[in-house]
Scaffold this motif. Structure first.
Motif: not given
Length: 834
Positions: A628, A632, A635, A707-708, A711, A755, A758
């Motif tokens: 995470k 983060y 992102s 994902t990051g 985002q 975040n 997920f």
């Protein structure tokens, strides 16, 4: 039973205090830099700190004193946070090191005492026995069949036999006892030992980095390299347009700052060290930080039986003597033949018993015999536990030359070397069958005689009389069934690997509801399998009995070749190779030998396997939170980089929308969020019902990063949309910058919340207990409000006060650019529940 059987009184408490006052503790106190200076040195090398120093200097040179002071203050703040994080990690590791200090036995005040190795003093009488790590240098004054592995000093891996009559009658710190027992008077401690004299060179050896740590450092280096290239390009572009060296340098440094993901290595170090510290508070000592990485991936746990599944409080329960053909309970009125059986079993045990069965035998002997023979006999020779099946033999002698030669071990081992008829063997086997199927652990006992002083090379060469069987009961731990159920729910297979026989192990396994108790495989059978059969059997069989070191090692290595992540528990010398080979070697803190503790990567202080459930839970939690944090960081870095770069590269109306002071403000928010807030996140409720995550060779693969990156790109679209909206509305540069800045801060705040999971929704995660997240978010909101609405701050940050509409539009865009991910999580939950 006497406190010790060696007729050695040892030092008194006063003598110990005097020796310690004169010679100090048994530890290597080399000159080291303090943790503060180590942290300061590493901080000076940090790219972000270097960039801040350069940027601050440029501001001062160009006359922008306010900006220079702000960045100088930022350097102090960044340094303070970094040193604080470093000290937290270092203190956690120092506490772990203090817990991994080995224990040892000494004779003091006419008693055998167990103390920490650093408490040994000069003149102490150190007791070392098979499986122990020698904690100080000393001269041998008594020994029985004593051999030592001195490879740490000499490089020679073969054991060296020693006694007090030899020229080399010294033992040395750091070496390990491979057989027998010895008592030595301590002659050197700490840095004055043979090992201590070369210890200064050992201090300089750097601990090897873990694979994940190497990957993270490589990732950061690549980003630094990319930042350097982009920095030069942007500097050139700005200089081409403005022909101002310092101004163009400042603008290029802004982008370089935005690219550096220096929070990632800080987050990794913090998560690993604090994770190990949290485990320590739970009674789990992690000796190697890399173990924290691996814990969440464990797919198989191999456990021994005695002391792990069972209570390890052996009680002598039943006796069988061939001459009577009866099985007696140990607490009923027993005949002389049964008393003689207990007496011989006691003589076959160590004079200072360590094993619970030997403790029980000494206790039974004391209770049943009015006269204690032990003070009048001295052990003159010892054959350690060995063979397949294993057995051990002790030879005692009194002053008149009378000898006692007693052996105990697996009944099959003694039956094989005793002169028994077919009928007698059948009767003994029937008794063994009755006892083991009831869950008793059985030992055969034998007696021999021998004239002369040249003893046979191996104990099997004696001619033994089979005297009978002693049976012990070790009840299963009360919580063990629920422990196994927790492992099964987490998708982790459990296998029992024990030196005990199949019938006893199966009986205990059945009692606790162990899956696969019906089928077992012995060590001898295992060694006869070909590779194909072996790969199949280790996966389909859950109970392995009559195991010896090479068989245990073969199981571990075969499971590893089957792409399993293996955890193994162990406590004895024979477990050493398998503990070392396993991905996670687990030693027992109470009953484990020092060799097992030194070899293992993790120690359960209370010998409680339920702690492994906690350890795996913590491992999964740490990995999930680290993921995470890193996603983060990625992102939020992407929109910062692109928001700085795109307006400049495309020649937009306000090409330098952010300056270094804006970037450093964002960095000050992001650093604590990823490394403090996410580290403190609680475990999600579905963590321990998921299958173990695959132990991939790299953390930074596209599947993990996707994902990051997505985002980050969508947040970038949001921030640049706010930029373009402001331009279309003909807003000033100050308003445009304020709207972009507010959009990015808003996105950062909601990204922190989104975040946190997920899988589960933000509404669910709001109920997670993490006070730090509220502190960070509220601080960010308050400071941002001050920047937007307090005139001096607004002017300093080159912003403009936003109207209500402008503020709501900025907040709305920031919210929308992040909240879309909640829809993906909702779809994921729908699919899983379908």
């Amino acid at each position: 039973m006497p406190a010790n059987n060696f007729h050695i009184k040892g030092l008194t408490n006063d003598q110990v205090l005097q020796a310690r006052e004169k010679h100090g503790f048994n530890k290597a106190d080399y000159k080291k830099e303090t943790g503060f200076f180590i942290g300061l040195k590493s901080l000076i090398k940090e790219p972000m700190v270097i960039l801040l120093l350069i940027t601050s200097s440029i501001y001062f040179i160009s006359g922008e004193i306010g900006d220079g002071i702000f960045l100088a203050a930022a350097i102090v703040l960044v340094s303070g946070i970094s040193i604080y994080q470093d000290s937290r990690s270092r203190n956690a590791l120092d506490k772990l090191k203090s817990l991994t200090q080995p224990n040892c036995k000494v004779i003091r005040n006419d008693k055998v005492e167990e103390i920490k190795s650093e408490e040994i003093v000069l003149g102490d009488h150190l007791v070392v026995e098979e499986g122990s790590l020698i904690a100080a240098d000393g001269i041998i004054i008594h020994s029985n069949d004593f051999s030592v592995n001195e490879s740490i000093l000499t490089g020679e891996s073969l054991p060296v036999f020693k006694d007090r009559t030899q020229k080399d009658n010294f033992i040395y710190q750091g070496t390990t006892v491979t057989s027998g027992l010895a008592i030595a008077t301590v002659t050197a401690i700490g840095i004055r030992t043979k090992l201590g004299k070369i210890g200064q060179s050992l201090e300089s050896i750097q601990e090897e980095k873990t694979p994940l740590e190497i990957q993270i450092n490589d990732f950061v280096k690549k980003m630094i390299f990319a930042g350097a290239i982009v920095f030069l390009i942007v500097w050139a572009l700005n200089y081409f347009h403005g022909h101002d060296v310092l101004d163009s340098l400042l603008k290029a440094l802004t982008l370089a700052m935005s690219i550096l993901p220096e929070e990632i290595p800080v987050a990794f170090t913090t998560f690993m060290a604090l994770g190990a510290w949290r485990l320590m508070k739970m009674g789990i000592v992690v000796k190697q930080i890399k173990t924290v990485e691996t814990l969440g991936s464990a797919t198989i746990i191999c456990t021994d039986k005695t002391g792990t599944i069972t209570e390890n409080r052996m009680s002598l329960a039943k006796l069988f003597v061939p001459s009577t053909q009866k099985i007696h309970t140990a607490d009923e009125l027993i005949e002389d033949t049964e008393k003689e059986l207990i007496r011989l079993a006691m003589w076959a045990s160590e004079p200072i018993p360590f094993d619970p069965m030997e403790v029980a035998l000494h206790q039974a002997y004391t209770q049943l015999n009015n006269g204690d023979e032990r003070p009048f006999y001295k052990m003159v020779h010892e054959y350690p536990l060995e063979g397949k099946p294993p057995m051990m033999t002790h030879i005692f002698e009194n002053r008149s030359g009378k000898r006692i030669i007693a052996a105990k071990g697996a009944p099959e081992a003694l039956m094989n070397i005793s002169n028994l008829s077919v009928t007698e063997k059948q009767q003994i086997e029937n008794a063994i069958q009755i006892l083991t199927t009831e869950g008793y652990r059985v030992l055969g006992v034998g007696e021999s005689s021998f004239q002369g002083d040249k003893y046979p090379a191996i104990q099997q060469e004696f001619q033994f009389q089979f005297k009978g069987i002693v049976a012990f009961y070790d009840p299963p731990k009360k919580n063990i069934q629920s422990v196994f159920e927790n492992f099964y729910k987490a998708g982790i297979l459990v296998k029992i690997i024990t030196g005990d026989n199949a019938a006893t192990t199966t009986s205990i396994a059945k009692q606790i509801g162990f899956r696969g108790y019906e089928k077992s495989l012995s060590g001898d059978e295992l060694m006869l399998l070909n590779d194909g059969e072996l790969h199949e059997k280790v996966m389909t069989t859950n109970v392995f009995t009559r195991m010896f070191p090479s068989a245990k090692l073969k199981i571990i290595n075969t499971l590893k070749t089957n792409n399993q992540i293996v955890a193994m528990t162990g406590d004895g010398v024979n477990d050493g190779p398998a503990l070392k080979a396993a991905h996670i070697g687990i030693a027992m803190g109470k009953k484990g030998t020092e060799i097992a503790k030194q070899t293992a990567s993790l120690i359960l202080l209370e010998d409680d396997l339920s702690k492994m459930v906690d350890a795996i839970t913590m491992g999964r939690r740490i990995y999930a939170n680290l993921k995470k944090a890193i996603l983060y960081i990625i992102s939020i870095h992407i929109p910062i980089i692109l928001t700085v770069f795109i307006p400049l590269a495309l020649g937009w109306i306000y090409p330098n929308i952010f300056s270094p002071i804006h970037i450093i403000f964002l960095e000050l928010i992001m650093g604590p969020t990823c490394s403090i807030v996410y580290e403190n996140e609680p475990m999600e409720k579905n963590t321990m019902i998921q299958k173990p995550r695959p132990f991939t060779t790299t953390f930074f693969n596209w599947k993990e990063l996707a994902t990051g990156i997505i985002q980050g790109l969508i947040i970038t679209i949001g921030t640049l949309s706010a930029y373009q909206y402001a331009v279309l509305q003909n807003y000033s540069e100050g308003i445009t910058r304020a709207m972009v800045f507010t959009t990015l801060i808003t996105a950062n705040i909601f990204l922190t919340f989104v975040n946190r999971s997920f899988y589960y929704s933000m509404i669910t995660t709001m109920r997670y207990k993490n006070n730090l997240i509220l502190l960070m978010i509220s601080s960010t909101v308050i400071i941002t409000g001050l920047l937007l609405f307090v005139k001096p701050l607004t002017h300093f940050f080159q912003l403009a006060t936003l109207s209500r509409v402008q503020l709501l539009i900025s907040i709305g865009i920031g919210f929308i650019s992040v909240i879309w991910f909640e829809a993906l999580k909702w779809i994921k939950r729908i699919k899983n529940n379908a």
